[in-house]
Each structure stands twice: as structure tokens, then as C-alpha cells.
Design an enzyme around this catalytic site. Sequence first.
Site, PDB file in Angstrom:
ATOM      1  N   ASP A  82       0.826  -1.203   0.000  1.00 43.85           N
ATOM      2  CA  ASP A  82       0.000   0.000   0.000  1.00 43.85           C
ATOM      3  C   ASP A  82       0.862   1.256   0.000  1.00 43.85           C
ATOM      4  O   ASP A  82       0.563   2.236  -0.687  1.00 43.85           O
ATOM      5  CB  ASP A  82      -0.922   0.009   1.225  1.00 43.85           C
ATOM      6  CG  ASP A  82      -2.045  -1.009   1.108  1.00 43.85           C
ATOM      7  OD1 ASP A  82      -1.877  -1.983   0.358  1.00 43.85           O
ATOM      8  OD2 ASP A  82      -3.077  -0.830   1.769  1.00 43.85           O
ATOM      9  N   CYS A 123       1.638  -7.100   5.139  1.00 42.50           N
ATOM     10  CA  CYS A 123       1.031  -5.855   4.690  1.00 42.50           C
ATOM     11  C   CYS A 123      -0.490  -5.911   4.847  1.00 42.50           C
ATOM     12  O   CYS A 123      -1.084  -6.965   5.049  1.00 42.50           O
ATOM     13  CB  CYS A 123       1.431  -5.554   3.247  1.00 42.50           C
ATOM     14  SG  CYS A 123       1.236  -3.801   2.794  1.00 42.50           S
ATOM     15  N   ASP A 124      -1.112  -4.749   4.713  1.00 41.13           N
ATOM     16  CA  ASP A 124      -2.484  -4.530   5.167  1.00 41.13           C
ATOM     17  C   ASP A 124      -3.489  -5.591   4.747  1.00 41.13           C
ATOM     18  O   ASP A 124      -4.281  -6.065   5.557  1.00 41.13           O
ATOM     19  CB  ASP A 124      -2.986  -3.175   4.668  1.00 41.13           C
ATOM     20  CG  ASP A 124      -2.229  -2.008   5.256  1.00 41.13           C
ATOM     21  OD1 ASP A 124      -1.290  -2.242   6.049  1.00 41.13           O
ATOM     22  OD2 ASP A 124      -2.565  -0.850   4.931  1.00 41.13           O
ATOM     23  N   LYS A 125      -3.532  -5.941   3.464  1.00 43.71           N
ATOM     24  CA  LYS A 125      -4.595  -6.824   2.984  1.00 43.71           C
ATOM     25  C   LYS A 125      -4.302  -8.293   3.239  1.00 43.71           C
ATOM     26  O   LYS A 125      -5.177  -9.142   3.040  1.00 43.71           O
ATOM     27  CB  LYS A 125      -4.840  -6.591   1.487  1.00 43.71           C
ATOM     28  CG  LYS A 125      -5.121  -5.140   1.116  1.00 43.71           C
ATOM     29  CD  LYS A 125      -6.164  -4.495   2.011  1.00 43.71           C
ATOM     30  CE  LYS A 125      -6.304  -3.013   1.764  1.00 43.71           C
ATOM     31  NZ  LYS A 125      -5.102  -2.219   2.092  1.00 43.71           N
ATOM     32  N   CYS A 195       4.096  -1.140   8.709  1.00 48.12           N
ATOM     33  CA  CYS A 195       4.133   0.270   9.109  1.00 48.12           C
ATOM     34  C   CYS A 195       3.825   0.426  10.592  1.00 48.12           C
ATOM     35  O   CYS A 195       2.863  -0.148  11.104  1.00 48.12           O
ATOM     36  CB  CYS A 195       3.177   1.080   8.254  1.00 48.12           C
ATOM     37  SG  CYS A 195       3.564   0.999   6.487  1.00 48.12           S
ATOM     38  N   GLU A 447      -6.753   4.331  -1.251  1.00 50.87           N
ATOM     39  CA  GLU A 447      -6.566   5.054   0.002  1.00 50.87           C
ATOM     40  C   GLU A 447      -6.039   6.454  -0.280  1.00 50.87           C
ATOM     41  O   GLU A 447      -5.141   6.631  -1.097  1.00 50.87           O
ATOM     42  CB  GLU A 447      -5.590   4.304   0.911  1.00 50.87           C
ATOM     43  CG  GLU A 447      -6.145   2.974   1.387  1.00 50.87           C
ATOM     44  CD  GLU A 447      -5.179   2.207   2.267  1.00 50.87           C
ATOM     45  OE1 GLU A 447      -5.602   1.210   2.850  1.00 50.87           O
ATOM     46  OE2 GLU A 447      -3.994   2.618   2.369  1.00 50.87           O
ATOM     47  N   SER A 473      -5.875   5.428   4.384  1.00 54.32           N
ATOM     48  CA  SER A 473      -4.834   4.641   5.010  1.00 54.32           C
ATOM     49  C   SER A 473      -5.016   4.684   6.517  1.00 54.32           C
ATOM     50  O   SER A 473      -5.562   5.635   7.068  1.00 54.32           O
ATOM     51  CB  SER A 473      -3.469   5.220   4.635  1.00 54.32           C
ATOM     52  OG  SER A 473      -2.474   4.770   5.518  1.00 54.32           O
TER      53      SER A 473
END
Length: 561
Positions: A82, A123-125, A195, A447, A473
Site C-alpha cells: 500500500d 502488509c495490510d490486505k 508500518c 486510500e 490509510s
Amino acid sequence: MSDNLRSRIVTQGSQRTPNRAMLRAVGFGDNDFIKPIVGVANGYSTITPCNMGLNDLALRAEAGLKSAGAMPQMFGTITISDGISMGTEGMKYSLVSREVIADSIETACNGQSMDGVIAIGGCDKNMPGAMIAIARMNIPAIFVYGGTIKPGHYQGEDLTVVSAFEAVGKYSAGKIDDNELLAIERNACPGAGSCGGMFTANTMSSAFEAMGMSLPYSSTMAAEDAEKADSTEQSAFVLVEAIRKQILPSQILTRKAFENAIAVIMAVGGSTNAVLHLLAIANTMGVELTIDDFETIRKKVPVLCDLKPSGRYVTVNLHQAGGIPQVMKMLLNHGLLHGDALTISGQTIAEVLQDIPDEPPANQDVIRPWNNPVYPEGHLAILKGNLAAEGAVAKISGVKKPKMTGPARVFESEEACLDAILAGKISAGDVVIVRYEGPKGGPGMREMLAPTSAIIGAGLGDSVGLITDGRFSGGTYGLVVGHVAPEAFVGGTIALVNEGDSVTIDAEKRLLQLNVSDEELATRRAHWTPPKPRYQRGILGKYAKLVSSSSLGAVTDVELF
């Protein structure tokens, strides 16, 4: 009873001689065919620091599974960064990747008749993608988070990747020079891990720990610390025991578990994306959960943790202060958690938290005492009104003024909006509208971190609102409202806003309103024509065709037939 309930279909009997022959080639011996076969869904990738350490964890998971008496089978899943794709066409693939990850894990595990799966993501997803697959399959499973990145440092301050995004806004506003911009870039991301603030990855890992699908403390460990690898191996042992006891996701991912997750997300100041992802997972699991449930819980739960993006600390600081178990114990003591909810270990939440102190350590202020919270209520507000009949999500942490009315500044894409901000064309009091960025219209709900960070960097964070049918985000803060539904592409009211219209954002009244008459709106709607899809082939074309409203979690398998 044998533990290989599913895999025996490919390992037992004379007819399976060819199957066993191939399994022998990948390491099976004579005594291994009665053992449970466990998938290791490995999200390793050098695309992003979030995932670059996952292969080492996957190898530890393999070792743990073998020691526990199972046969591991490792396979890869994709990831999208992202942070790297942010502000580009590539970000349209981010939410799409959630579905691809879910599809790939489901396909590999069911195609190979695996008895369980340990999913490892960064990571996010990766997190919601894995959990959607786990919910679909309903086989014993555990999630291992790759861990958080440690903070960077510059001039005595902790940095995250959001520091770099905000630096762009400061640079454009003339507040920093080339040298400082480069110094922040060089120091923001010092190594492996997701992150570092309470952004989306750390939010979702915290949610999974709260739901009982990950081990205690595992969601806040640093990626590069030895305890993360040790926790991964322990996760493998716990999973094999769950296979033997047949502890299934459907027993864990109950309504109570989702309510626990929402409470924890509010308490830690988590990302707006949690709303979208939890709705999607609940939909897949067949649990009744709506966007309104977030608002109900928000009113009861204070924000206890002073974490970035709007706060002072990063996730490793939360870990040092007691992690998610400490936050959960405080919520449990005040009647805001379901202590009888089951976890993957077979223990209840109350049993897991039994030995956790009632109060956080006195020598820290990352986790605040109950009587002195960061905010008295949760920070993720659900707004409704004629601009969002199905709802929208506002993140109100760090906002001095939770309501404003101002002239609409309308943009048909993120790029056009960012250009205007960096050119100094957005003024205090403006309400920025970014539309046709929804699940179908984008497609993919990009985002808006680049525009919101530019607004913050320009010093307009307290005086400019931003509304979008896209997403934000986890690093975003300010008076921002996303997930507006219905989206512009399907004729939602956000498509009917004109430049200069009066728009109200009121988080106190949970209102999102276009201040024009019903008659005028009806006239505009009569003249509105649906745009052509931006993509008619490939994965974005397929996604736009299948995806549901953000108010339903933007899933792709609702009412297929």
C-alpha cells in the site's frame, strides 16, 4: 480418531498410490501419510518491508509443525505494498488483493485437502484476505502476523512512513527544504516489518488477537525480534492441537468475537479500514454484523492508547507497555469484552487474560489509565445523511473541531485532488470531495493518504475536511470521512455534489449532509448518467463487476447467483 480428517482422501488406500508417490517427492516418508497435512500460507515478498521477513517465520512454522506431528506444505500468497502503490493507479489493486489472497489460500488448501492452515502475513490486505479464506473453509487455522517495523529516527523524533508522506506536504508548503525531505525519506523505514503506528496492518493484527485467532502478544511484536519467530513456532504447536481437538473458526469467529475486536480497535485508536474488513469477514462467516454495530460499541469504549497517526507512540511502545492483553484486560474489567469467547488455544478470553494486571504499568503513558483516557469515546464514527444513506466512516481522533460546514471542492480522482492541494488551491474551511474512487468506480477504493498527508503537511489539518467514496490509510488523521455509500459510480448522492455546494460534516451528530433541497437533488439525479466502467477486462474489470457496497465490506461473493 485420526487427525488427518481431510487429507486422508489423498493419502489412504491403494487408489492413492500415485498421490503418495508425488508426496514422497516433496519429503513424505512411510510414516507421514497418517499425519495431518497443514498448509503454511507464506506471504513472503521483497516488494515491501512488511513482508520481507516472512520466509524466516514460515520456516519456523514448518519446524514447529513437524515437531508437533504434522506434515507442513508451504505455498505462496501475493501482496501489494500500500505504501509504495499509494497515490498511483497501482493502489486500485490493493483492496483487490484482499480477494486474491483469500481466493488463493482457499484454492490451495481445499485443492490439496489440507487439514489446517497457518497463515503468515504482513502488509495490510494480508490479514483480512487470510481471515476471509479461513472463514470460507472453516478448517482449524491460526494467523501469524509478520510483526511491526521499528521506528525510524530523525532529529530526536520517531518516524514512520507517514512522516514521509507528511513531509511532502511540508515541502510543498515551503516548511522544509530538499535536505530535510531527503533525510526523512532515508530514515523513515529502518528495516523489516509493517508500518509502525496503529495503522491498518497493526490494527488488523490486534483485532485478530482480540478475536482469538492469533496468540497473545503476537500482534505487537517487532518483526526483527527473536520473540516473533518463537511465537510463530508456538503458533504451529497450538494449531496442531486445535486440529486434534477440531477447534474450528466457526466456533471462534462468533458475534462475540467481532464485538471484542471492535472494542479493542476503538481502545487502541485503530484504522478505518477495520470497519470494511471486519464486515467482510463477518459476511463470509455468516455472522450478522452491520456498520451500525461499530457506532454502538464506539459510544461505550474510550480510546486508551496514545498511538500514531494522531498520537505520540508507535506499536513497539504499546508492546512494551503490555500489548493487546493489557488493553483487553481493562476492557474486560469494565464489562466491554465477552470473556466467554473461545480462542484457538481452546481457552476462553477470560482464561487467557487471567494473569494480566488490572491496570497498565505506572511508568508509561502509552496505555492510559481508565479514568484518564485519550478520548472518552471511540474515534471511528459512523455518519449518515443524504450524502451517505448506507453510512460512511469518519476518523475523529486528533481533530480539534469534529464538525464543519463549508463549500465543496469537487474532484473526480485522487490525482486531481492532490495536484490542487500541492498547488495551494485548497483553503481553510473547504470541504474536499473525492469521488468515483469507490469499490466499483475506482475500482478498488484507493486510500487517500497522499491528499490527507498533504493537507496535514500544509497546516490545514484542523480546517479542511475531506469526503470520499474511497478509503483512507491507517496512517490518515484529521476530519476525514471515507467509505461513503452508496458510491458515486452507482448514483450515490456524492455523485450529485457541485463545486461550491454547502456540505456539513458533524461527527457529534453523526451527520454527513449535502445542504441542498430535495427538489434540487431530484433534478440533479434525473440528469445524472452512469459513467462507463474504467476497466472492462482483467482483474479490475472482474472486480468492479462483482464487488458489493463498502457498507457490506466490499466483498465479491454476495448473491453471485
